[in-house]
Design a protein around this motif. Structure first.
Motif: not given
Length: 134
Positions: A100-123
């Motif tokens: 939870c903390n690592l995803i919250a600390s991503t920066r715009p442009g970085e990838k993270y996986q949603t709870p549903g398993g979809v990879w998104k790019t942080r905006d």
């Protein structure tokens, strides 16, 4: 000793684990961020943060990227294990809160996986995180 059920953690318990998780992540994350290969793979969108607290592969990894991620994930699990024992939580609970903390600390442009398993790019907005995140 505090024991949490993964399905229904209490708010105060998650907050305690979250605070400890932030401290535990400092060492493995700082070591990884010094590695130019890690920074390059993250910037290129090849790897990203997962809700389970570990790095994942967004694209098919090269052997070098696979080895890098495996090494970082081994170090994360060791840190999670140590801190989970200290807080009376399970490794899985500690890793989840760290995720939870690592995803919250991503920066715009970085990838993270949603709870549903979809990879998104942080905006510029907040990332999509699990409803159980503190």
């Amino acid at each position: 000793m505090m024991r949490l059920k993964m399905g229904k953690p209490t708010g105060w318990a998650l907050a305690a684990v979250a605070a400890t998780a932030a401290v535990a992540l400092a060492v493995p994350s700082a070591m990884a961020q010094r590695d130019p290969a890690y920074a390059a793979a993250r910037a290129a969108g090849q790897i990203g943060e997962q809700p389970d607290g570990y790095l994942g592969f967004v694209t098919a990894p090269t052997p070098a990227i696979r080895a890098l991620v495996q090494d970082i994930n081994i170090k994360r699990k060791a840190a999670y294990t140590e801190r989970a024992q200290a807080t009376g939580s399970t490794v899985e609970q500690f890793a989840f809160t760290s995720g939870c903390n690592l995803i919250a600390s991503t920066r715009p442009g970085e990838k993270y996986q949603t709870p549903g398993g979809v990879w998104k790019t942080r905006d510029e907005g907040p990332p999509e995180r699990d409803a159980r995140c503190p």
